[in-house]
Structures are given as structure tokens and as C-alpha cells.
Design a protein around this motif. Sequence first.
Motif, PDB file in Angstrom:
ATOM      1  N   ALA A 205       1.234  -1.404   0.070  1.00  0.00           N
ATOM      2  CA  ALA A 205       0.128  -0.300   0.159  1.00  0.00           C
ATOM      3  C   ALA A 205       1.128   1.653   0.076  1.00  0.00           C
ATOM      4  CB  ALA A 205      -1.021  -0.299   0.720  1.00  0.00           C
TER       5      ALA A 205
ATOM      6  N   PHE B  67       2.439   2.042  -3.706  1.00  0.00           N
ATOM      7  CA  PHE B  67       0.964   2.275  -4.251  1.00  0.00           C
ATOM      8  C   PHE B  67       0.914   3.170  -4.316  1.00  0.00           C
ATOM      9  CE2 PHE B  67      -0.667  -2.274  -4.481  1.00  0.00           C
ATOM     10  CZ  PHE B  67      -0.112  -1.698  -6.364  1.00  0.00           C
ATOM     11  N   TRP B  68       1.481   3.859  -2.756  1.00  0.00           N
ATOM     12  CA  TRP B  68       1.060   5.833  -2.907  1.00  0.00           C
ATOM     13  C   TRP B  68       2.367   6.306  -2.777  1.00  0.00           C
ATOM     14  CZ3 TRP B  68       3.854   8.396   0.773  1.00  0.00           C
ATOM     15  CH2 TRP B  68       3.542   9.789   1.316  1.00  0.00           C
TER      16      TRP B  68
ATOM     17  N   PHE C  64      -4.889   5.829 -10.782  1.00  0.00           N
ATOM     18  CA  PHE C  64      -6.090   4.894 -10.316  1.00  0.00           C
ATOM     19  C   PHE C  64      -7.746   5.104 -10.969  1.00  0.00           C
ATOM     20  CE2 PHE C  64      -2.762   4.083  -6.912  1.00  0.00           C
ATOM     21  CZ  PHE C  64      -3.043   2.296  -6.825  1.00  0.00           C
TER      22      PHE C  64
ATOM     23  N   MET D  68      -8.948   7.935  -4.062  1.00  0.00           N
ATOM     24  CA  MET D  68      -7.955   7.242  -3.491  1.00  0.00           C
ATOM     25  C   MET D  68      -7.617   8.470  -2.444  1.00  0.00           C
ATOM     26  SD  MET D  68      -7.786   4.332  -3.841  1.00  0.00           S
ATOM     27  CE  MET D  68      -6.135   4.013  -3.662  1.00  0.00           C
TER      28      MET D  68
ATOM     29  N   PRO E 122      -5.533   7.198   3.204  1.00  0.00           N
ATOM     30  CA  PRO E 122      -4.452   6.260   3.469  1.00  0.00           C
ATOM     31  C   PRO E 122      -5.709   4.417   3.313  1.00  0.00           C
ATOM     32  CG  PRO E 122      -2.959   7.643   4.577  1.00  0.00           C
ATOM     33  CD  PRO E 122      -5.500   7.912   4.480  1.00  0.00           C
TER      34      PRO E 122
ATOM     35  N   ASP F  61      -7.739   4.238   1.931  1.00  0.00           N
ATOM     36  CA  ASP F  61      -7.736   3.744  -0.112  1.00  0.00           C
ATOM     37  C   ASP F  61      -6.847   2.461  -0.287  1.00  0.00           C
ATOM     38  OD1 ASP F  61     -10.571   4.501   0.339  1.00  0.00           O
ATOM     39  OD2 ASP F  61      -9.704   6.430  -0.333  1.00  0.00           O
ATOM     40  N   TYR F  62      -5.929   2.616  -0.453  1.00  0.00           N
ATOM     41  CA  TYR F  62      -4.156   1.796  -0.533  1.00  0.00           C
ATOM     42  C   TYR F  62      -4.302   0.724   0.038  1.00  0.00           C
ATOM     43  CZ  TYR F  62      -2.865   6.905  -2.799  1.00  0.00           C
ATOM     44  OH  TYR F  62      -2.561   7.554  -3.582  1.00  0.00           O
TER      45      TYR F  62
ATOM     46  N   PHE G 120      -7.010  -1.749  -1.263  1.00  0.00           N
ATOM     47  CA  PHE G 120      -6.822  -1.936  -2.803  1.00  0.00           C
ATOM     48  C   PHE G 120      -5.872  -3.391  -2.555  1.00  0.00           C
ATOM     49  CE2 PHE G 120      -3.742  -1.681  -6.284  1.00  0.00           C
ATOM     50  CZ  PHE G 120      -4.855  -2.091  -7.394  1.00  0.00           C
ATOM     51  N   SER G 121      -5.163  -2.991  -1.508  1.00  0.00           N
ATOM     52  CA  SER G 121      -3.718  -3.387  -1.566  1.00  0.00           C
ATOM     53  C   SER G 121      -4.018  -4.901  -1.060  1.00  0.00           C
ATOM     54  CB  SER G 121      -2.456  -2.611  -0.531  1.00  0.00           C
ATOM     55  OG  SER G 121      -1.715  -3.950  -0.500  1.00  0.00           O
TER      56      SER G 121
ATOM     57  N   PRO H  54      -5.737   0.137 -10.844  1.00  0.00           N
ATOM     58  CA  PRO H  54      -4.312   0.768 -11.303  1.00  0.00           C
ATOM     59  C   PRO H  54      -3.970   0.798 -13.217  1.00  0.00           C
ATOM     60  CG  PRO H  54      -3.778  -1.650 -10.905  1.00  0.00           C
ATOM     61  CD  PRO H  54      -5.406  -1.866 -10.925  1.00  0.00           C
TER      62      PRO H  54
END
Length: 91
Positions: free
Chosen positions: A16, A19-20, A31, A36, A39, A41-42, A45-46, A60
Motif C-alpha cells: 500500500a 502504491f502511494w 487509479f 484514493m 490512506p 483506500d490504498y 486496494f492492496s 491501476p
Amino acid sequence: MSLLFVTHLFQIGLFAGGFWIAGAWFGIGGFVGSDMAHPLDYLYFSAVMYTSLGIGDIVPTGHLRFLAGVEALNGLLLIACKREAEPVQAL
């Protein structure tokens, strides 16, 4: 909570953060489907990618697609290894 479960959560958190950092700092992708803005949200998704669930509400773009694929493969392998590491109990 077992050590293996905590390790899985740690891996999800690392991805996560990855990704950020990759999206916000390096600008190598983004995304589609969600803002997003938070945090969590990441992290959400992760977790979806790590478990290979692939809901599809957040998608993504750019080079983050490759990182998402790497996370899905990593999660699949580590979850399978966890299953193999558990002792078998006799009936």
C-alpha cells in the motif's frame, strides 16, 4: 493472531505504501474508479490485490498495473506457503 497473519498484514501495508509512493511521488501511474484520497483506500486496494480477489472497483493505470500484478503473485505464493507450513494433525 499468528505471526504469519501479522506478516501478511505487514506485506499488504508495504505494498500500500509502495502504491502511494509510486503514484504520488514518482508519478508512474494512478487509479481509476476511486479518488484514493485516504490512506485506507490504498490499504483496501492492496488487500484486494494481495488476496487476488480483484473486485475491480479500483483499477491501476500506467506502470502501477505491473506492481499490482507482482503483489497478486506474491500474495498467492505466500498464502500458499502459509498453508504448507501449517502442521498436519492426525485424526
